[in-house]
Scaffold this motif. Structure first.
Motif, PDB file in Angstrom:
ATOM      1  N   VAL A  14     -22.887   0.443  42.984  1.00  0.00           N
ATOM      2  CA  VAL A  14     -21.874  -0.582  43.262  1.00  0.00           C
ATOM      3  C   VAL A  14     -22.467  -1.667  44.159  1.00  0.00           C
ATOM      4  O   VAL A  14     -22.296  -2.863  43.906  1.00  0.00           O
ATOM      5  CB  VAL A  14     -20.615   0.042  43.904  1.00  0.00           C
ATOM      6  N   HIS A  15     -23.181  -1.255  45.186  1.00  0.00           N
ATOM      7  CA  HIS A  15     -23.815  -2.206  46.110  1.00  0.00           C
ATOM      8  C   HIS A  15     -24.787  -3.128  45.369  1.00  0.00           C
ATOM      9  O   HIS A  15     -24.760  -4.360  45.541  1.00  0.00           O
ATOM     10  CB  HIS A  15     -24.544  -1.440  47.212  1.00  0.00           C
ATOM     11  N   GLU A  16     -25.657  -2.555  44.544  1.00  0.00           N
ATOM     12  CA  GLU A  16     -26.643  -3.344  43.815  1.00  0.00           C
ATOM     13  C   GLU A  16     -25.989  -4.297  42.823  1.00  0.00           C
ATOM     14  O   GLU A  16     -26.402  -5.450  42.700  1.00  0.00           O
ATOM     15  CB  GLU A  16     -27.633  -2.425  43.085  1.00  0.00           C
ATOM     16  N   LEU A  17     -24.958  -3.831  42.135  1.00  0.00           N
ATOM     17  CA  LEU A  17     -24.285  -4.686  41.160  1.00  0.00           C
ATOM     18  C   LEU A  17     -23.528  -5.821  41.838  1.00  0.00           C
ATOM     19  O   LEU A  17     -23.543  -6.960  41.358  1.00  0.00           O
ATOM     20  CB  LEU A  17     -23.341  -3.859  40.293  1.00  0.00           C
ATOM     21  N   LEU A  18     -22.901  -5.533  42.959  1.00  0.00           N
ATOM     22  CA  LEU A  18     -22.209  -6.581  43.703  1.00  0.00           C
ATOM     23  C   LEU A  18     -23.212  -7.622  44.222  1.00  0.00           C
ATOM     24  O   LEU A  18     -22.969  -8.824  44.135  1.00  0.00           O
ATOM     25  CB  LEU A  18     -21.416  -5.966  44.852  1.00  0.00           C
ATOM     26  N   SER A  19     -24.350  -7.164  44.701  1.00  0.00           N
ATOM     27  CA  SER A  19     -25.403  -8.088  45.150  1.00  0.00           C
ATOM     28  C   SER A  19     -25.931  -8.919  43.990  1.00  0.00           C
ATOM     29  O   SER A  19     -26.166 -10.129  44.134  1.00  0.00           O
ATOM     30  CB  SER A  19     -26.556  -7.306  45.783  1.00  0.00           C
ATOM     31  N   ASP A  42     -21.847 -13.973  33.952  1.00  0.00           N
ATOM     32  CA  ASP A  42     -20.751 -13.344  33.219  1.00  0.00           C
ATOM     33  C   ASP A  42     -21.062 -11.886  32.877  1.00  0.00           C
ATOM     34  O   ASP A  42     -20.169 -11.032  32.924  1.00  0.00           O
ATOM     35  CB  ASP A  42     -20.444 -14.124  31.947  1.00  0.00           C
ATOM     36  N   ASP A  43     -22.316 -11.590  32.553  1.00  0.00           N
ATOM     37  CA  ASP A  43     -22.701 -10.208  32.255  1.00  0.00           C
ATOM     38  C   ASP A  43     -22.540  -9.309  33.481  1.00  0.00           C
ATOM     39  O   ASP A  43     -22.013  -8.196  33.387  1.00  0.00           O
ATOM     40  CB  ASP A  43     -24.142 -10.144  31.755  1.00  0.00           C
ATOM     41  N   ALA A  44     -22.999  -9.791  34.624  1.00  0.00           N
ATOM     42  CA  ALA A  44     -22.860  -9.005  35.857  1.00  0.00           C
ATOM     43  C   ALA A  44     -21.394  -8.833  36.223  1.00  0.00           C
ATOM     44  O   ALA A  44     -20.972  -7.752  36.648  1.00  0.00           O
ATOM     45  CB  ALA A  44     -23.627  -9.672  36.999  1.00  0.00           C
ATOM     46  N   ALA A  45     -20.599  -9.882  36.045  1.00  0.00           N
ATOM     47  CA  ALA A  45     -19.165  -9.809  36.358  1.00  0.00           C
ATOM     48  C   ALA A  45     -18.468  -8.802  35.448  1.00  0.00           C
ATOM     49  O   ALA A  45     -17.658  -7.988  35.912  1.00  0.00           O
ATOM     50  CB  ALA A  45     -18.527 -11.189  36.224  1.00  0.00           C
ATOM     51  N   TYR A  46     -18.787  -8.853  34.164  1.00  0.00           N
ATOM     52  CA  TYR A  46     -18.174  -7.918  33.216  1.00  0.00           C
ATOM     53  C   TYR A  46     -18.522  -6.471  33.577  1.00  0.00           C
ATOM     54  O   TYR A  46     -17.663  -5.592  33.580  1.00  0.00           O
ATOM     55  CB  TYR A  46     -18.648  -8.237  31.789  1.00  0.00           C
ATOM     56  N   THR A  47     -19.794  -6.232  33.891  1.00  0.00           N
ATOM     57  CA  THR A  47     -20.233  -4.884  34.238  1.00  0.00           C
ATOM     58  C   THR A  47     -19.509  -4.385  35.483  1.00  0.00           C
ATOM     59  O   THR A  47     -19.077  -3.224  35.536  1.00  0.00           O
ATOM     60  CB  THR A  47     -21.758  -4.850  34.440  1.00  0.00           C
ATOM     61  N   LEU A  48     -19.358  -5.243  36.484  1.00  0.00           N
ATOM     62  CA  LEU A  48     -18.641  -4.843  37.693  1.00  0.00           C
ATOM     63  C   LEU A  48     -17.177  -4.548  37.383  1.00  0.00           C
ATOM     64  O   LEU A  48     -16.615  -3.573  37.898  1.00  0.00           O
ATOM     65  CB  LEU A  48     -18.752  -5.917  38.782  1.00  0.00           C
ATOM     66  N   CYS A  49     -16.558  -5.352  36.543  1.00  0.00           N
ATOM     67  CA  CYS A  49     -15.158  -5.108  36.154  1.00  0.00           C
ATOM     68  C   CYS A  49     -15.009  -3.742  35.486  1.00  0.00           C
ATOM     69  O   CYS A  49     -14.096  -2.981  35.804  1.00  0.00           O
ATOM     70  CB  CYS A  49     -14.657  -6.206  35.216  1.00  0.00           C
ATOM     71  N   VAL A  50     -15.911  -3.435  34.571  1.00  0.00           N
ATOM     72  CA  VAL A  50     -15.851  -2.146  33.881  1.00  0.00           C
ATOM     73  C   VAL A  50     -16.093  -0.999  34.866  1.00  0.00           C
ATOM     74  O   VAL A  50     -15.358  -0.008  34.870  1.00  0.00           O
ATOM     75  CB  VAL A  50     -16.876  -2.100  32.724  1.00  0.00           C
ATOM     76  N   LEU A  51     -17.107  -1.144  35.694  1.00  0.00           N
ATOM     77  CA  LEU A  51     -17.448  -0.094  36.645  1.00  0.00           C
ATOM     78  C   LEU A  51     -16.302   0.205  37.609  1.00  0.00           C
ATOM     79  O   LEU A  51     -16.025   1.363  37.917  1.00  0.00           O
ATOM     80  CB  LEU A  51     -18.700  -0.491  37.431  1.00  0.00           C
ATOM     81  N   MET A  52     -15.610  -0.862  38.050  1.00  0.00           N
ATOM     82  CA  MET A  52     -14.546  -0.681  39.027  1.00  0.00           C
ATOM     83  C   MET A  52     -13.179  -0.487  38.372  1.00  0.00           C
ATOM     84  O   MET A  52     -12.190  -0.245  39.058  1.00  0.00           O
ATOM     85  CB  MET A  52     -14.503  -1.875  39.990  1.00  0.00           C
ATOM     86  N   GLY A  53     -13.102  -0.618  37.054  1.00  0.00           N
ATOM     87  CA  GLY A  53     -11.838  -0.428  36.348  1.00  0.00           C
ATOM     88  C   GLY A  53     -10.835  -1.531  36.611  1.00  0.00           C
ATOM     89  O   GLY A  53      -9.629  -1.281  36.676  1.00  0.00           O
TER      90      GLY A  53
END
Length: 87
Positions: A14-19, A42-53
């Motif tokens: 989570v930390h790495e993806l947010l960074s 947009d790819d990083a944002a989408y991945t964070l959205c999926v990861l965090m639900g």
């Protein structure tokens, strides 16, 4: 009836993806006409959205920040109490 267990992401992921999202947002802001920079953001944002639900970037960032704050409280005291490695 017991509550169902849910999987949680590792705090470091989570930390790495947010960074990564924040750095890609800065890059996209510096070059607003660069479609590659926008797509990377947009790819990083989408991945964070999926990861965090979460459905929105703002909600995913907020959830990630709260998750990291809770994780640090749980993880860091145990790490701080760990013995030093032998030389």
């Amino acid at each position: 009836m017991p509550e169902p267990m849910m999987l949680s992401p590792h705090w470091y992921v989570v930390h790495e993806l947010l960074s990564l999202l924040r750095s890609r947002e800065r890059r996209a802001a510096r070059a607003p006409l660069d479609s590659g920079a926008r797509q990377a953001r947009d790819d990083a944002a989408y991945t964070l959205c999926v990861l965090m639900g979460e459905r929105t970037i703002a909600a995913a960032v907020k959830a990630a920040e709260h998750y990291l704050a809770r994780s640090r409280q749980a993880v860091l005291p145990a790490v701080a109490a760990a013995p030093e490695p032998a030389p």
